[in-house]
Design a protein around this motif. Structure first.
Motif, mmCIF file in Angstrom:
data_model
loop_
_atom_site.group_PDB
_atom_site.id
_atom_site.type_symbol
_atom_site.label_atom_id
_atom_site.label_comp_id
_atom_site.label_asym_id
_atom_site.label_seq_id
_atom_site.Cartn_x
_atom_site.Cartn_y
_atom_site.Cartn_z
ATOM 1 N N VAL A 17 16.368 7.117 -8.759
ATOM 2 C CA VAL A 17 15.291 6.302 -8.202
ATOM 3 C C VAL A 17 14.330 5.951 -9.325
ATOM 4 C CG1 VAL A 17 13.373 6.298 -6.578
ATOM 5 C CG2 VAL A 17 15.501 7.417 -5.967
ATOM 6 N N SER A 18 13.971 4.667 -9.426
ATOM 7 C CA SER A 18 13.049 4.249 -10.482
ATOM 8 C C SER A 18 11.617 4.107 -9.983
ATOM 9 C CB SER A 18 13.516 2.925 -11.088
ATOM 10 O OG SER A 18 13.518 1.914 -10.101
ATOM 11 N N GLY A 19 11.429 3.960 -8.685
ATOM 12 C CA GLY A 19 10.085 3.823 -8.137
ATOM 13 C C GLY A 19 10.024 4.303 -6.706
ATOM 14 N N LEU A 20 8.861 4.806 -6.324
ATOM 15 C CA LEU A 20 8.659 5.341 -4.983
ATOM 16 C C LEU A 20 7.281 4.922 -4.502
ATOM 17 C CD1 LEU A 20 9.429 7.335 -2.648
ATOM 18 C CD2 LEU A 20 8.311 9.089 -3.992
ATOM 19 N N THR A 21 7.237 4.363 -3.294
ATOM 20 C CA THR A 21 5.974 3.980 -2.677
ATOM 21 C C THR A 21 5.936 4.562 -1.280
ATOM 22 O OG1 THR A 21 6.074 1.890 -3.881
ATOM 23 C CG2 THR A 21 4.484 2.042 -2.094
ATOM 24 N N VAL A 22 4.867 5.282 -0.970
ATOM 25 C CA VAL A 22 4.667 5.842 0.364
ATOM 26 C C VAL A 22 3.360 5.291 0.898
ATOM 27 C CG1 VAL A 22 4.343 7.932 1.712
ATOM 28 C CG2 VAL A 22 5.914 7.941 -0.209
ATOM 29 N N THR A 23 3.438 4.661 2.075
ATOM 30 C CA THR A 23 2.257 4.130 2.747
ATOM 31 C C THR A 23 2.289 4.628 4.179
ATOM 32 O OG1 THR A 23 2.441 2.150 1.373
ATOM 33 C CG2 THR A 23 0.962 2.035 3.271
ATOM 34 N N GLY A 24 1.392 5.560 4.486
ATOM 35 C CA GLY A 24 1.426 6.168 5.813
ATOM 36 C C GLY A 24 2.714 6.942 5.974
ATOM 37 N N ARG A 25 3.518 6.567 6.952
ATOM 38 C CA ARG A 25 4.824 7.204 7.167
ATOM 39 C C ARG A 25 5.971 6.373 6.597
ATOM 40 N NH1 ARG A 25 4.581 12.348 8.364
ATOM 41 N NH2 ARG A 25 6.525 12.277 9.485
ATOM 42 N N ARG A 26 5.688 5.214 6.021
ATOM 43 C CA ARG A 26 6.720 4.336 5.472
ATOM 44 C C ARG A 26 7.023 4.680 4.019
ATOM 45 N NH1 ARG A 26 10.068 2.115 8.494
ATOM 46 N NH2 ARG A 26 10.450 0.539 6.934
ATOM 47 N N VAL A 27 8.305 4.600 3.652
ATOM 48 C CA VAL A 27 8.773 4.920 2.307
ATOM 49 C C VAL A 27 9.548 3.734 1.760
ATOM 50 C CG1 VAL A 27 10.286 6.433 0.974
ATOM 51 C CG2 VAL A 27 8.999 7.351 2.873
ATOM 52 N N ARG A 86 15.567 1.320 -6.728
ATOM 53 C CA ARG A 86 16.679 1.843 -7.511
ATOM 54 C C ARG A 86 17.106 0.795 -8.516
ATOM 55 N NH1 ARG A 86 20.776 2.994 -2.939
ATOM 56 N NH2 ARG A 86 20.168 0.878 -2.484
ATOM 57 N N PRO A 87 17.355 1.174 -9.765
ATOM 58 C CA PRO A 87 17.729 0.186 -10.776
ATOM 59 C C PRO A 87 19.053 -0.497 -10.445
ATOM 60 C CG PRO A 87 17.800 2.418 -11.680
ATOM 61 C CD PRO A 87 17.300 2.519 -10.281
ATOM 62 N N GLY A 88 19.035 -1.818 -10.480
ATOM 63 C CA GLY A 88 20.240 -2.595 -10.238
ATOM 64 C C GLY A 88 20.661 -2.692 -8.788
ATOM 65 N N ARG A 89 19.851 -2.246 -7.854
ATOM 66 C CA ARG A 89 20.192 -2.278 -6.428
ATOM 67 C C ARG A 89 19.004 -2.763 -5.625
ATOM 68 N NH1 ARG A 89 22.811 3.576 -5.218
ATOM 69 N NH2 ARG A 89 24.937 3.112 -5.822
ATOM 70 N N GLN A 90 19.263 -3.055 -4.382
ATOM 71 C CA GLN A 90 18.194 -3.442 -3.466
ATOM 72 C C GLN A 90 17.322 -2.223 -3.155
ATOM 73 O OE1 GLN A 90 17.397 -6.392 -2.089
ATOM 74 N NE2 GLN A 90 19.000 -7.437 -3.241
ATOM 75 N N PRO A 91 16.016 -2.410 -3.018
ATOM 76 C CA PRO A 91 15.181 -1.276 -2.610
ATOM 77 C C PRO A 91 15.507 -0.847 -1.189
ATOM 78 C CG PRO A 91 13.858 -3.274 -2.846
ATOM 79 C CD PRO A 91 15.241 -3.618 -3.266
ATOM 80 N N ARG A 92 15.315 0.429 -0.904
ATOM 81 C CA ARG A 92 15.563 0.966 0.438
ATOM 82 C C ARG A 92 14.231 1.335 1.057
ATOM 83 N NH1 ARG A 92 20.467 4.955 0.744
ATOM 84 N NH2 ARG A 92 20.536 4.087 2.831
ATOM 85 N N THR A 93 14.089 1.044 2.332
ATOM 86 C CA THR A 93 12.870 1.388 3.052
ATOM 87 C C THR A 93 13.236 2.281 4.229
ATOM 88 O OG1 THR A 93 13.030 -0.588 4.421
ATOM 89 C CG2 THR A 93 11.694 -0.747 2.420
ATOM 90 N N GLY A 94 12.256 3.040 4.674
ATOM 91 C CA GLY A 94 12.486 3.921 5.797
ATOM 92 C C GLY A 94 11.203 4.602 6.210
ATOM 93 N N GLU A 95 11.363 5.701 6.943
ATOM 94 C CA GLU A 95 10.212 6.413 7.478
ATOM 95 C C GLU A 95 10.332 7.905 7.188
ATOM 96 O OE1 GLU A 95 8.306 7.039 11.857
ATOM 97 O OE2 GLU A 95 9.038 5.054 11.304
#
Length: 130
Positions: free
Chosen positions: A55-65, A69-78
């Motif tokens: 993982v190259s970056g991580l963002t947490v806002t409230g319960r959302r994540v 990832r390098p070379g891939r689509q970002p993944r979102t979740g809870e």
């Protein structure tokens, strides 16, 4: 996010001790050799994951994540359940929007800048409150 060199050093030392312990038991030689090789392989994969995070970056806002990832689509979740937040390590489970099964994320303080790590800890703690 960068590598966790200190944690990798600790894991490699513990893996070495576990390999030695595998040879110290009273089992037949081939079982001891198999156990030592198994410990070495598992420890090696753990060290590689610590030195080369996926993982190259991580963002947490409230319960959302959001995981970048390098070379891939970002993944979102809870965030699922209660996160573990300490001054040295943060761990939490999260469920991606595209899958049913939760995943786990663990970060050591040395993998992020001090301000980003503090912000992540605060966001995870505040996300627990109703």
């Amino acid at each position: 996010m960068g590598p966790a060199r200190g944690a990798a050093l600790v894991v490699s030392g513990l893996s070495l001790l576990a390999c030695l312990a595998a040879f110290a038991n009273g089992s037949p030689f081939f079982i001891r050799l198999f156990l030592a090789c198994l410990v070495a392989v598992v420890g090696g994969f753990a060290v590689l994951r610590l030195l080369r995070p996926t993982v190259s970056g991580l963002t947490v806002t409230g319960r959302r994540v959001r995981l970048d990832r390098p070379g891939r689509q970002p993944r979102t979740g809870e965030v699922v359940g209660l996160p573990f937040v300490s001054p040295l390590y943060v761990g939490f489970r999260w469920r991606p929007d595209t899958t049913r099964l939760p995943r786990a994320v663990g970060l050591f303080r040395e993998q992020m800048s001090e301000s980003d790590f503090r912000r992540l800890c605060a966001e995870l703690r505040q996300g627990d409150e109703p």
